[in-house]
Design a protein around this motif. Structure first.
Motif, short mmCIF file in Angstrom:
data_model
loop_
_atom_site.label_atom_id
_atom_site.label_comp_id
_atom_site.label_asym_id
_atom_site.label_seq_id
_atom_site.Cartn_x
_atom_site.Cartn_y
_atom_site.Cartn_z
N LEU A 153 0.78 -1.05 -0.06
CA LEU A 153 0.03 0.57 -0.31
C LEU A 153 1.35 1.10 -0.15
CD1 LEU A 153 -2.92 -1.07 2.74
CD2 LEU A 153 -2.98 -1.43 -0.37
N GLY A 154 2.17 1.10 0.75
CA GLY A 154 2.90 2.69 0.28
C GLY A 154 2.73 3.40 1.24
N ILE A 155 2.75 2.13 2.54
CA ILE A 155 2.55 3.09 3.63
C ILE A 155 3.38 3.11 4.89
CG2 ILE A 155 -0.02 3.40 3.56
CD1 ILE A 155 -0.61 1.73 5.60
N GLN A 156 3.65 4.16 5.42
CA GLN A 156 5.14 4.18 6.33
C GLN A 156 4.27 3.77 8.05
OE1 GLN A 156 7.84 4.64 5.26
NE2 GLN A 156 7.04 4.09 3.62
N VAL A 157 3.01 3.33 8.37
CA VAL A 157 2.71 3.05 10.08
C VAL A 157 3.78 1.81 9.80
CG1 VAL A 157 0.78 2.16 11.15
CG2 VAL A 157 0.56 4.61 8.83
N ARG A 158 4.19 1.35 11.32
CA ARG A 158 4.83 0.40 11.57
C ARG A 158 4.05 -1.50 11.80
NH1 ARG A 158 9.55 -0.40 9.15
NH2 ARG A 158 9.65 -1.60 10.70
N ASP A 159 2.23 -0.47 12.55
CA ASP A 159 1.94 -1.47 13.21
C ASP A 159 0.39 -0.73 12.38
OD1 ASP A 159 0.22 -3.09 14.41
OD2 ASP A 159 0.74 -2.77 16.27
#
Length: 251
Positions: A153-159
């Protein structure tokens, strides 16, 4: 952002067969944060969880209960709770599991981070975060699933799959809950992606996630794999859409 305080805060706790845990968790939350209200959303639990919730509400005006007649999934329960909370005029709306895995005593970490965020996530996989009493296979599945989410999804959220969260009212209004159709555990990832797509700010704060000691977990390998299938379909559609957009831009 509002620097004078978060305003009225409610934590939504979805339940299905959590008779062994609900009173304990709600009691801890009310003790740790007396100014935070609680909304229990029960999906017709056959073990009496709904009656326990009603008893808690009868003894504490800060506790409300929303009864649903069918078990339709975690996301569906949260959507119902969110609508209830928005109609009731709350400024901040939170998520918390009913099994004690999300420690109410750590809610202040999320509240503090909300001063400069639109969504705050209590994260297991940022520095300082941890899990307790998880087998290695489950940790591997969660870490791997979140890595897959980030890459696809190309997101940087780790969780992105975490369920300990605080949303600003304006955040939920901006992402259009009426358009959310995911009902299972993939709902958590869905909402993170929608918040980021709207250009809003997501912050993660470390929490200690403690595996439940009573009752049965609703998470399974099959549930996790089904969530990954849904995420894969979203990611593929998004990449195709971007490719088409680039192609049209060069025509």
């Amino acid at each position: 952002m509002n620097s004078s305080g978060p305003g009225r805060v409610v934590v939504v706790i979805p339940t299905y067969n959590e008779a062994d845990n609900l009173a304990w968790v709600v009691g801890r939350l009310r003790a740790a944060h007396p100014d935070v209200d609680v909304l229990v959303v029960d999906d017709g639990s056959p073990d009496g969880t709904g009656m326990i919730a009603d008893d808690l509400a009868a003894r504490d005006p800060a506790v409300s209960v929303l009864h649903r007649t069918a078990k339709e999934g975690l996301g569906a329960a949260y959507l119902a709770g969110f609508r209830y909370a928005l109609d009731a005029g709350y400024d901040v709306i939170g998520e918390m599991d009913a099994d004690g895995s999300h420690q109410p005593e750590q809610l202040h970490r999320l509240l503090d981070a909300l001063t400069d965020a639109d969504l705050v996530i209590g994260s297991r996989w940022v520095p300082g975060g941890s899990v307790v009493n998880w087998p290695f296979t489950r940790e591997l599945l969660s870490r791997g699933g979140n890595l897959y989410v980030r890459l696809l999804l190309g997101i940087q959220v780790r969780d992105a799959t975490a369920g300990y969260r605080l949303f600003r009212r304006s955040t939920l209004e901006q992402i259009d809950l009426a358009d959310v159709v995911s009902t299972g555990y993939v709902f958590q990832t869905d909402l993170v992606a929608r918040v980021l797509a709207a250009g809003l700010r997501v912050r993660e704060v470390p929490i200690q996630f403690v595996e439940r000691v009573a009752g049965e977990s609703k998470m399974s390998r099959d549930v996790a794999l089904e969530s990954l299938k849904r995420i894969t379909s979203w990611g593929v559609r998004e990449r195709i859409g971007r490719a088409r957009g680039r192609k049209e831009a060069h025509v």
